[in-house]
Enzyme design. Structure first.
Site, PDB file in Angstrom:
ATOM      1  N   TYR A 124     -17.919  27.470  -4.415  1.00  0.00           N
ATOM      2  CA  TYR A 124     -17.697  28.340  -3.255  1.00  0.00           C
ATOM      3  C   TYR A 124     -17.290  27.564  -2.008  1.00  0.00           C
ATOM      4  O   TYR A 124     -16.914  28.161  -1.008  1.00  0.00           O
ATOM      5  CB  TYR A 124     -18.970  29.144  -2.945  1.00  0.00           C
ATOM      6  CG  TYR A 124     -19.154  30.353  -3.828  1.00  0.00           C
ATOM      7  CD1 TYR A 124     -19.419  30.214  -5.182  1.00  0.00           C
ATOM      8  CD2 TYR A 124     -19.062  31.646  -3.305  1.00  0.00           C
ATOM      9  CE1 TYR A 124     -19.588  31.322  -5.999  1.00  0.00           C
ATOM     10  CE2 TYR A 124     -19.222  32.757  -4.114  1.00  0.00           C
ATOM     11  CZ  TYR A 124     -19.486  32.587  -5.455  1.00  0.00           C
ATOM     12  OH  TYR A 124     -19.655  33.683  -6.251  1.00  0.00           O
ATOM     13  N   LYS A 174     -24.874  23.335 -16.733  1.00  0.00           N
ATOM     14  CA  LYS A 174     -24.028  23.123 -17.911  1.00  0.00           C
ATOM     15  C   LYS A 174     -23.806  21.618 -17.993  1.00  0.00           C
ATOM     16  O   LYS A 174     -22.682  21.122 -17.884  1.00  0.00           O
ATOM     17  CB  LYS A 174     -22.715  23.911 -17.733  1.00  0.00           C
ATOM     18  CG  LYS A 174     -21.788  23.905 -18.926  1.00  0.00           C
ATOM     19  CD  LYS A 174     -22.218  24.799 -20.060  1.00  0.00           C
ATOM     20  CE  LYS A 174     -21.274  24.631 -21.244  1.00  0.00           C
ATOM     21  NZ  LYS A 174     -21.673  25.424 -22.423  1.00  0.00           N
ATOM     22  N   ASP A 207     -24.879  29.207 -20.615  1.00  0.00           N
ATOM     23  CA  ASP A 207     -24.473  30.167 -21.651  1.00  0.00           C
ATOM     24  C   ASP A 207     -25.690  30.621 -22.463  1.00  0.00           C
ATOM     25  O   ASP A 207     -25.851  31.814 -22.761  1.00  0.00           O
ATOM     26  CB  ASP A 207     -23.353  29.600 -22.543  1.00  0.00           C
ATOM     27  CG  ASP A 207     -23.607  28.171 -23.019  1.00  0.00           C
ATOM     28  OD1 ASP A 207     -24.592  27.530 -22.575  1.00  0.00           O
ATOM     29  OD2 ASP A 207     -22.806  27.686 -23.845  1.00  0.00           O
ATOM     30  N   ASP A 231     -24.299  33.299  -9.135  1.00  0.00           N
ATOM     31  CA  ASP A 231     -23.581  34.557  -8.881  1.00  0.00           C
ATOM     32  C   ASP A 231     -23.506  35.384 -10.166  1.00  0.00           C
ATOM     33  O   ASP A 231     -23.860  36.562 -10.194  1.00  0.00           O
ATOM     34  CB  ASP A 231     -22.172  34.253  -8.365  1.00  0.00           C
ATOM     35  CG  ASP A 231     -21.350  35.512  -8.186  1.00  0.00           C
ATOM     36  OD1 ASP A 231     -21.872  36.476  -7.583  1.00  0.00           O
ATOM     37  OD2 ASP A 231     -20.203  35.559  -8.678  1.00  0.00           O
TER      38      ASP A 231
HETATM   39  C1  IPM Z   1     -22.590  38.248  -4.315  1.00  0.00           C
HETATM   40  C2  IPM Z   1     -21.147  38.639  -4.250  1.00  0.00           C
HETATM   41  C3  IPM Z   1     -20.400  37.624  -3.401  1.00  0.00           C
HETATM   42  C4  IPM Z   1     -20.530  36.284  -4.079  1.00  0.00           C
HETATM   43  C5  IPM Z   1     -18.920  37.925  -3.131  1.00  0.00           C
HETATM   44  C6  IPM Z   1     -18.696  39.320  -2.640  1.00  0.00           C
HETATM   45  C7  IPM Z   1     -18.325  36.905  -2.181  1.00  0.00           C
HETATM   46  O1  IPM Z   1     -20.591  38.754  -5.509  1.00  0.00           O
HETATM   47  O2  IPM Z   1     -23.241  38.211  -3.261  1.00  0.00           O
HETATM   48  O3  IPM Z   1     -23.083  37.965  -5.406  1.00  0.00           O
HETATM   49  O4  IPM Z   1     -19.731  35.956  -4.966  1.00  0.00           O
HETATM   50  O5  IPM Z   1     -21.422  35.542  -3.717  1.00  0.00           O
HETATM   51 MN    MN Z   2     -22.026  38.399  -7.101  1.00  0.00          MN
END
Ligand code: IPM
Ligand code: MN
Length: 328
Positions: A124, A174, A207, A231
């Site tokens: 990210y 992983k 996984d 996520d």
């Molecule tokens: C979450 C969402 C966000 C992320 C997106 C909307 C940027 O999916 O909070 O899990 O990927 O973190």
């Molecule tokens: Mn998410």
């Protein structure tokens, strides 16, 4: 800005789609639980962007540095290019306010567990780029940024949480393929574990963890993992524990150098917006996480129990919230 008559100062971003509907119910339940908030509304999200191209001005971020918490519904509107709101609003908040822990609790019929997702690094971070775009020689890279400090502070938070719960923490990664970042995480995890002699540790590849989430979630108490794995795993967590309509989350700055942010895991669901069809429980539970972090743990517990008693309730958005209020 915690002021005299002890109302907490809360910045509220209802956002898009069902966001404002569920956040309003969350605020109503918090009030009914006896905690007084002074709310400050911010009109931000995809709809605002389409109107005047505003995403998240620095002046707003500066105001937020002085509030006790931020409560967010959901952002996202069809027609806004991908990334504008995600990177420009949600991730900007996480990065600039240093919300380095994303805490997502889950409850099945028989037990509960928590995922601690690192929230400021990994895939990210925005590392990478594109060359020769649009040609047949196009190259795109998107790296994963992992710092020892970033992994360590998140892992330490997870150990502390496990120590306060059932003394069990699982690292999910992983390491067999991601031999650089996985190794950093594994060594950091092993080093921090020495400070927590009572906490039993485990490791699962991501996984395999997906299979366990579905077939044997009882093995988990607290999980710690990187940003992208977290996520994906937390959407699965929602799916195996009553659906995404119940999944709450806290974006925490545990150092408390600024406010933390609380939001349901679900999105803005434009297809059902304005029809009073959204389940407000995820937003209400996110409100409970906010109260807990603010030190109002008794009210938080009452809201959580009331929600638990209402997971089967059917009805409109406000009818479900009414049922929660009635159980408080
Ligand atoms: C979450 C969402 C966000 C992320 C997106 C909307 C940027 O999916 O909070 O899990 O990927 O973190
Ligand atoms: Mn998410």
């Amino acid at each position: 800005m915690r002021n005299t008559m002890s109302a907490y100062q809360v910045a509220v971003v209802g956002g898009d789609g069902i966001g404002p509907e569920v956040v309003n119910e969350g605020l109503r339940v918090i009030e009914a639980a006896g905690v007084s908030l002074e709310t400050h509304n911010y009109d931000l999200g995809g709809a605002r962007y389409l109107r005047d191209e505003t995403v998240l001005p620095d002046s707003v971020l500066d105001e937020w540095r002085n509030v006790d918490a931020i409560y967010l519904g959901a952002v996202g509107t069809p027609g806004v290019p991908p990334g504008v709101i995600e990177r420009g609003l949600l991730l900007k908040m996480r990065f600039d306010l240093d919300l380095y822990v994303n805490q997502r609790p889950f409850k099945t019929d028989t037990h509960d567990f928590v995922v601690i997702r690192e929230n400021t690094e990994g895939s990210y971070a925005g590392e990478g780029g594109v060359l020769r775009k649009g040609t047949e020689h196009e190259i795109a890279t998107q790296g994963s940024v992992n710092t020892r400090r970033g992994a360590e502070r998140c892992i330490r938070y997870a150990f502390e949480l496990a120590q306060s719960r059932n003394q069990h923490l699982t690292l999910v990664h992983k390491t067999n393929v991601l031999t650089f970042s996985g190794d950093l995480w594994q060594r950091t995890f092993d080093a921090v574990s020495k400070e927590f002699s009572t906490v039993e540790t485990a490791y699962n590849h991501v996984d395999a963890a997906c299979i366990y989430f579905v077939q044997d979630p009882q093995r988990y108490d607290v999980i710690v993992t990187d940003n992208l794995f977290g996520d994906i795993l937390t959407d699965l967590g929602g799916a195996v524990s009553g659906g995404i309509g119940l999944a709450s989350s806290a974006n925490l700055n545990p150092a408390r150098s600024g406010p933390s942010m609380f939001e349901p895991v679900h999105g803005s669901a434009p297809d059902i917006a304005g029809q009073a069809k959204a389940n407000p429980i995820a937003a209400i539970l996110s409100g409970a996480l906010m109260l807990d972090f603010l030190g109002e743990s008794e009210a938080a517990k009452r809201i959580e129990r009331a929600c638990e008693a209402c997971v089967e309730v059917e009805g409109s958005t406000s009818e479900i919230a009414d049922a929660v209020v009635a159980k408080l």
